[in-house]
Design a protein around this motif. Structure first.
Motif, mmCIF file in Angstrom:
data_model
loop_
_atom_site.group_PDB
_atom_site.id
_atom_site.type_symbol
_atom_site.label_atom_id
_atom_site.label_comp_id
_atom_site.label_asym_id
_atom_site.label_seq_id
_atom_site.Cartn_x
_atom_site.Cartn_y
_atom_site.Cartn_z
ATOM 1 N N CYS A 84 0.715 -1.394 -0.020
ATOM 2 C CA CYS A 84 0.001 0.030 -0.172
ATOM 3 C C CYS A 84 0.790 1.332 -0.035
ATOM 4 O O CYS A 84 1.828 1.245 0.700
ATOM 5 N N LEU A 85 0.501 2.190 -0.696
ATOM 6 C CA LEU A 85 1.195 3.384 -0.828
ATOM 7 C C LEU A 85 0.412 4.506 -0.537
ATOM 8 O O LEU A 85 -0.590 4.722 -1.142
ATOM 9 N N TYR A 86 0.817 5.271 0.694
ATOM 10 C CA TYR A 86 0.113 6.506 1.112
ATOM 11 C C TYR A 86 0.802 7.925 0.522
ATOM 12 O O TYR A 86 1.899 7.818 0.685
ATOM 13 N N SER A 87 0.149 8.522 0.234
ATOM 14 C CA SER A 87 0.856 10.074 -0.587
ATOM 15 C C SER A 87 0.362 11.029 -0.091
ATOM 16 O O SER A 87 -0.793 11.197 0.485
ATOM 17 N N ARG A 106 -1.765 -0.471 -4.864
ATOM 18 C CA ARG A 106 -2.795 0.209 -4.163
ATOM 19 C C ARG A 106 -2.406 1.627 -3.646
ATOM 20 O O ARG A 106 -1.209 1.716 -3.014
ATOM 21 N N CYS A 107 -2.564 2.541 -3.990
ATOM 22 C CA CYS A 107 -2.420 4.092 -3.662
ATOM 23 C C CYS A 107 -3.675 5.020 -3.071
ATOM 24 O O CYS A 107 -4.667 4.802 -3.823
ATOM 25 N N ILE A 108 -3.407 5.448 -1.737
ATOM 26 C CA ILE A 108 -4.274 6.131 -1.031
ATOM 27 C C ILE A 108 -3.766 7.684 -0.755
ATOM 28 O O ILE A 108 -3.050 7.811 -0.051
ATOM 29 N N PRO A 109 -4.348 8.440 -1.674
ATOM 30 C CA PRO A 109 -3.584 10.076 -1.383
ATOM 31 C C PRO A 109 -4.453 10.634 -0.404
ATOM 32 O O PRO A 109 -5.487 10.607 0.039
ATOM 33 N N ASN A 110 -3.613 11.658 0.110
ATOM 34 C CA ASN A 110 -4.455 12.717 1.112
ATOM 35 C C ASN A 110 -4.331 14.068 0.333
ATOM 36 O O ASN A 110 -3.184 14.635 0.120
ATOM 37 N N VAL A 111 -5.548 14.679 -0.001
ATOM 38 C CA VAL A 111 -5.601 15.793 -0.573
ATOM 39 C C VAL A 111 -5.786 16.933 0.579
ATOM 40 O O VAL A 111 -6.519 17.091 1.101
ATOM 41 N N GLU A 140 -7.966 3.983 -4.982
ATOM 42 C CA GLU A 140 -8.609 3.110 -4.175
ATOM 43 C C GLU A 140 -9.618 3.865 -3.140
ATOM 44 O O GLU A 140 -10.626 3.516 -3.030
ATOM 45 N N PHE A 141 -8.865 4.731 -2.628
ATOM 46 C CA PHE A 141 -9.550 5.666 -1.635
ATOM 47 C C PHE A 141 -8.976 6.922 -1.494
ATOM 48 O O PHE A 141 -7.868 7.056 -2.115
ATOM 49 N N LEU A 142 -9.643 7.927 -1.048
ATOM 50 C CA LEU A 142 -9.298 9.551 -1.015
ATOM 51 C C LEU A 142 -9.682 9.962 0.442
ATOM 52 O O LEU A 142 -10.570 9.796 0.904
ATOM 53 N N PHE A 143 -8.291 10.614 1.061
ATOM 54 C CA PHE A 143 -8.510 11.209 2.205
ATOM 55 C C PHE A 143 -8.574 12.812 1.722
ATOM 56 O O PHE A 143 -7.797 13.237 1.178
#
Length: 370
Positions: A84-87, A106-111, A140-143
């Motif tokens: 998993c990659l959090y950006s 899998r990548c989940i960015p923080n906007v 996959e999902f967005l914060f």
């Protein structure tokens, strides 16, 4: 599982995400951080975390250089092979999403605000907008750090209630940042204002300095502090401009880079951020809230989340020195009882709405695929 955290500087990861990294290590994950070379990665000090770097100019727009950065980033991610990659941050969000899509990661960015790239015009702006739509559509999902940005992405068909979550900004460490004795007993003199931000024009640095000069010319019981580091972009406020307003023995002082912001906040009355920049929820405002400081900022997405007008501070108009002077004078006019009440409200607002532990919990929950 192997988890990677990608950001535009090592400084960001150490100062804003260290507790998140520790929580993942303590939960038994293999944690790798990924940031540009020469961006403060040497100061990363979270035990059990490995650091990888790549080349990136955060302010760059040359398409060939940017493509090279994207290719290099993709190569590093391919070698790391994270589950998993959090950006974080606009450019690294975009490049992390594009690289992850190519690699099946899998990548989940923080906007955290749409960033200055969203202000680009012409062909460059069109290319950026097109890439954003392609990249974020496969996330996959967005914060999100504020509801306004979430609504913008919703209007583009990129986010809804099933694939996104609004976080309380980046959260704030309520133990590291807490009211000092001066807050508890009532503010003495002088009244101190602090602006801590990137030293770029859209943050309102020059407006703050001009307002500070105006205020200290009329009041003797006030000090105005500015903290931040030089910015390499074309939006940077030159240091000679900043120094023309400041001196070490004056009421307006430039602190430069601050290693431990909690120490600087001791004795500060109000945190100021007259920003016209696309913000998430500015970290300086969250730290100010947790430390029980009054807030002076603009009524912009993210900034407004930290302030209840007249209850724990005052709004100012964007790019208006006169409005900022007026707000600072309102702070100066408050009596001890009013200052204590506003200080308590700021701390309560941090405790009930911006506890970092809620952010960390959300990240841990998303590490495992749904």
């Amino acid at each position: 599982m192997k988890v990677c955290f990608l950001a535009n500087t090592g400084w960001y990861l150490q100062n804003f995400r260290a507790n998140t990294l520790r929580a993942f290590v303590e939960a038994g994950h293999d944690v790798v951080v990924l940031c540009p070379k020469g961006s403060g990665e040497e100061n990363l000090s979270v035990a059990g975390v490995r650091c990888e770097t790549f080349r990136l100019d955060n302010a760059g727009t040359n398409p060939f250089v940017e493509l090279g950065s994207l290719i290099e980033l993709a190569g590093v991610i391919r070698r790391i092979r994270p589950d998993c990659l959090y950006s974080f941050n606009p450019k690294t969000n975009l490049y992390g999403l594009l690289a992850s899509r190519l690699l099946g990661v899998r990548c989940i960015p923080n906007v955290s605000g749409v960033g200055s790239a969203a202000l680009l015009r012409g062909l460059t702006g069109w290319i950026y907008s097109a890439l954003v739509k392609v990249a974020y559509r496969r996330a996959e999902f967005l914060f999100f750090q504020n509801e306004e940005d979430r609504e913008v992405f919703g209007e583009l068909g990129l986010a809804d209630s099933t694939n996104s979550l609004r976080l309380p900004g980046s959260g704030v460490d309520l133990e590291r940042f807490s009211p000092d004795a001066e807050n508890a007993e009532g503010h003495g003199e002088p009244v101190r204002f602090l602006m801590a931000s990137r030293l770029i024009y859209p943050k309102g640095v020059v407006e703050y300095l001009r307002a500070a000069k105006s205020v200290v010319a009329r009041y003797t019981n006030v000090e105005c502090l500015l903290a931040g580091v030089p910015d390499g972009s074309d939006r940077a406020v030159p240091l000679d401009v900043i120094r023309s307003y400041c001196s070490e023995d004056s009421q307006v002082r430039f602190l430069g880079h601050v290693e431990e912001m909690s120490d600087v906040l001791t004795g500060v009355t109000a945190v100021v951020l007259p920003s016209s920049y696309p913000e998430g929820v500015p970290r300086s405002l969250l730290e100010g809230l947790a430390a029980g400081k009054l807030i002076v900022t603009t009524d912009r997405p993210g900034c407004r989340d930290a302030l209840d007008e007249g209850v724990n501070g005052f709004f100012v108009q964007e790019q208006s020195v006169d409005s900022l002077v007026s707000a600072m004078e309102k702070v100066l006019a408050l009596d001890e009882h009013e200052l204590r009440a506003m200080s308590r409200f700021s701390r309560q607002k941090a405790e009930t709405g911006f506890d970092e532990s809620a952010v960390i919990e959300a990240y841990l929950m998303r590490a495992t695929p749904c």
